[in-house]
Write an enzyme that holds these catalytic residues in place. Structure first.
Site, PDB file in Angstrom:
ATOM      1  CB  SER A  14      -6.138  63.384  97.633  1.00 37.86           C
ATOM      2  OG  SER A  14      -6.225  64.570  97.064  1.00 37.86           O
ATOM      3  CG  LEU A  15     -11.505  65.517 100.523  1.00 36.82           C
ATOM      4  CD1 LEU A  15     -11.797  66.663 101.335  1.00 36.82           C
ATOM      5  CD2 LEU A  15     -12.383  64.281 100.279  1.00 36.82           C
ATOM      6  CE  LYS A  65       1.353  71.484 100.471  1.00 34.64           C
ATOM      7  NZ  LYS A  65       0.715  72.410 101.261  1.00 34.64           N
ATOM      8  CG  ASP A 101      -1.374  75.594 100.276  1.00 31.85           C
ATOM      9  OD1 ASP A 101      -2.417  74.864  99.697  1.00 31.85           O
ATOM     10  OD2 ASP A 101      -0.458  74.776 100.760  1.00 31.85           O
ATOM     11  CB  ALA A 127       6.754  79.491 112.922  1.00 31.45           C
ATOM     12  CG  ASN A 150       6.335  77.556 115.971  1.00 30.79           C
ATOM     13  OD1 ASN A 150       5.284  76.894 115.924  1.00 30.79           O
ATOM     14  ND2 ASN A 150       7.522  77.042 115.748  1.00 30.79           N
ATOM     15  CE  LYS A 155      10.989  75.036 113.477  1.00 32.49           C
ATOM     16  NZ  LYS A 155       9.857  73.821 113.053  1.00 32.49           N
TER      17      LYS A 155
HETATM   18  P1  NDP Z   1       4.709  71.688 109.559  1.00 36.72           P
HETATM   19  O1  NDP Z   1       5.233  70.378 109.829  1.00 36.72           O
HETATM   20  O2  NDP Z   1       5.727  72.623 108.665  1.00 36.72           O
HETATM   21  O3  NDP Z   1       4.726  72.679 110.850  1.00 36.72           O
HETATM   22  C1  NDP Z   1       4.168  72.317 111.984  1.00 36.72           C
HETATM   23  C2  NDP Z   1       3.792  73.305 112.952  1.00 36.72           C
HETATM   24  O4  NDP Z   1       3.167  72.978 114.137  1.00 36.72           O
HETATM   25  C3  NDP Z   1       5.181  73.813 113.697  1.00 36.72           C
HETATM   26  O5  NDP Z   1       4.984  75.228 113.795  1.00 36.72           O
HETATM   27  C4  NDP Z   1       5.178  73.104 115.124  1.00 36.72           C
HETATM   28  O6  NDP Z   1       5.993  73.928 115.869  1.00 36.72           O
HETATM   29  C5  NDP Z   1       4.035  73.181 115.309  1.00 36.72           C
HETATM   30  N1  NDP Z   1       3.425  72.023 116.103  1.00 36.72           N
HETATM   31  C6  NDP Z   1       3.368  70.598 115.846  1.00 36.72           C
HETATM   32  N2  NDP Z   1       2.851  69.993 116.971  1.00 36.72           N
HETATM   33  C7  NDP Z   1       2.471  71.094 117.914  1.00 36.72           C
HETATM   34  C8  NDP Z   1       2.100  70.996 119.423  1.00 36.72           C
HETATM   35  N3  NDP Z   1       1.949  69.806 119.776  1.00 36.72           N
HETATM   36  N4  NDP Z   1       1.968  72.162 120.043  1.00 36.72           N
HETATM   37  C9  NDP Z   1       2.135  73.217 119.587  1.00 36.72           C
HETATM   38  N5  NDP Z   1       2.914  73.317 118.237  1.00 36.72           N
HETATM   39  C10 NDP Z   1       2.982  72.143 117.356  1.00 36.72           C
HETATM   40  O7  NDP Z   1       3.372  71.626 109.019  1.00 36.72           O
HETATM   41  P2  NDP Z   1       2.483  72.509 108.080  1.00 36.72           P
HETATM   42  O8  NDP Z   1       2.494  73.767 108.465  1.00 36.72           O
HETATM   43  O9  NDP Z   1       2.739  72.164 106.738  1.00 36.72           O
HETATM   44  O10 NDP Z   1       0.914  72.262 108.460  1.00 36.72           O
HETATM   45  C11 NDP Z   1       0.157  72.686 109.245  1.00 36.72           C
HETATM   46  C12 NDP Z   1      -1.321  72.339 109.683  1.00 36.72           C
HETATM   47  O11 NDP Z   1      -1.984  73.047 108.324  1.00 36.72           O
HETATM   48  C13 NDP Z   1      -1.545  70.970 109.073  1.00 36.72           C
HETATM   49  O12 NDP Z   1      -2.589  70.716 110.149  1.00 36.72           O
HETATM   50  C14 NDP Z   1      -2.111  70.748 107.820  1.00 36.72           C
HETATM   51  O13 NDP Z   1      -2.975  69.918 107.700  1.00 36.72           O
HETATM   52  C15 NDP Z   1      -2.674  72.237 107.787  1.00 36.72           C
HETATM   53  N6  NDP Z   1      -2.859  72.646 106.359  1.00 36.72           N
HETATM   54  C16 NDP Z   1      -4.061  72.744 105.681  1.00 36.72           C
HETATM   55  C17 NDP Z   1      -4.291  73.329 104.519  1.00 36.72           C
HETATM   56  C18 NDP Z   1      -5.731  73.466 104.027  1.00 36.72           C
HETATM   57  O14 NDP Z   1      -5.971  73.440 102.655  1.00 36.72           O
HETATM   58  N7  NDP Z   1      -6.609  73.453 104.645  1.00 36.72           N
HETATM   59  C19 NDP Z   1      -3.043  73.467 103.490  1.00 36.72           C
HETATM   60  C20 NDP Z   1      -1.967  73.440 104.295  1.00 36.72           C
HETATM   61  C21 NDP Z   1      -1.799  72.800 105.523  1.00 36.72           C
HETATM   62  P3  NDP Z   1       7.584  73.593 116.079  1.00 36.72           P
HETATM   63  O15 NDP Z   1       8.172  74.441 115.052  1.00 36.72           O
HETATM   64  O16 NDP Z   1       7.966  73.946 117.352  1.00 36.72           O
HETATM   65  O17 NDP Z   1       7.893  72.061 115.861  1.00 36.72           O
END
Ligand code: NDP
Length: 267
Positions: A14-15, A65, A101, A127, A150, A155
């Site tokens: 964590s940063l 969260k 966020d 999503a 998505n 979703k």
């Molecule tokens: P979740 O696990 O809740 O959701 C993941 C999403 O990614 C789902 O919609 C999933 O689809 C989709 N997904 C996963 N793998 C694939 C793939 N190979 N191809 C297509 N779709 C895919 O994760 P979060 O929403 O919590 O986080 C998402 C990203 O956001 C992460 O990279 C996280 O690090 C980043 N983030 C950055 C923040 C910042 O401050 N910069 C803050 C919060 C998050 P499906 O529903 O079909 O499984």
């Protein structure tokens, strides 16, 4: 002295302690900000113990969260619509849950990339929790339309329905993305974490602003944006710093200078 922390598992990477130390130095607010590794099944006991030690508040990251959402005794509208809490403020006997966020993303777009969302067509990939957290702050800036695409179409359709009262939304599968240009594409999938880019129509990136929520490295989405003629390509480091600034202000009332901190982290 504000006694603060970030809870996560893992948490070593964590940063946040570094970011909040820089905010404290800038603003002259005295802050003690720790990293706390909590067991996956024991968030509330660890959070309660920290409160009993005199905590003013804390941040929460993966995987807590939702635990923090349930732990809070009061929720802001952002936290309610996000269905997740990344910031807790202790106020007397109240445990207030907030989610910064989405505000962080919007502030990065407007403050650092000079991008206004008003009247823009926005395409969000993914999503999951991050998309749910950014939707209200994005919609509150009056974009023309927010499209959520998505891998699991249902979703995206559900999120579009749930947020329709805040603005014009639609949801569909990644395979239904058209080749037509959009103004802004936000990658909120976790595909980048696995070094992958979903296979989608590429015409939407033409002259678009392409923003990956992931940070810390050049991602496959950023490579894809470059290969497909995007106008602006950005990672999520600015969002990370801006969400931290919003939490800092929520706890202390002081507004830090995020530009310097982003610059320091990048260098
Ligand atoms: P979740 O696990 O809740 O959701 C993941 C999403 O990614 C789902 O919609 C999933 O689809 C989709 N997904 C996963 N793998 C694939 C793939 N190979 N191809 C297509 N779709 C895919 O994760 P979060 O929403 O919590 O986080 C998402 C990203 O956001 C992460 O990279 C996280 O690090 C980043 N983030 C950055 C923040 C910042 O401050 N910069 C803050 C919060 C998050 P499906 O529903 O079909 O499984």
């Amino acid at each position: 002295m504000y006694k603060l922390a970030v809870f996560g598992n893992p948490i070593e990477h964590s940063l946040s302690p570094d970011i909040h130390a820089q905010f404290a130095q800038q603003t002259g607010v005295e802050v003690d900000y720790q990293k706390i590794l909590a067991p996956v099944n024991d968030f509330s006991q660890f959070a309660t113990a920290f409160i009993h030690k005199g905590a003013s508040g804390f941040n929460v990251t993966v995987p807590f969260k939702l635990d923090a959402f349930n732990f809070a005794t009061e929720l802001t509208l952002n936290a309610k619509t996000a269905g997740a809490v990344n910031t807790i403020k202790i106020q007397g006997s109240k445990i207030i849950g907030e989610n910064t966020d989405g505000i962080g993303l919007v502030n990065d777009l407007t403050n650092h990339l000079n991008i206004e969302l008003e009247n823009k067509v926005v395409l969000i990939l993914g999503a999951g929790g991050a998309t749910q957290g950014i939707l209200l702050p994005i919609l509150s800036k009056n974009p023309k339309r927010v499209m959520i695409a998505n891998r699991t179409a249902s979703k995206a359709e559900k999120l579009a329905r749930d947020f329709a009262k805040y603005g014009k939304t639609c949801g569909f599968g990644l395979d239904k993305i058209k080749d037509d240009p959009v103004d802004i594409i936000i990658n909120a999938t976790s595909a980048s974490l696995a070094g992958k880019m979903p296979d989608i129509a590429s015409g939407c990136a033409n002259h678009a602003i392409c923003y990956d929520l992931m940070y810390g490295q050049q991602t496959p989405f950023m490579d894809w944006a470059k290969a497909n003629n995007a106008a602006v390509i950005a990672d999520g480091l600015g969002m990370l710093v801006e969400q931290a600034a919003s939490s800092f202000e929520f706890w202390t009332g002081a507004k830090p200078d995020t530009r310097t901190v982003i610059k320091n982290l990048r260098s």
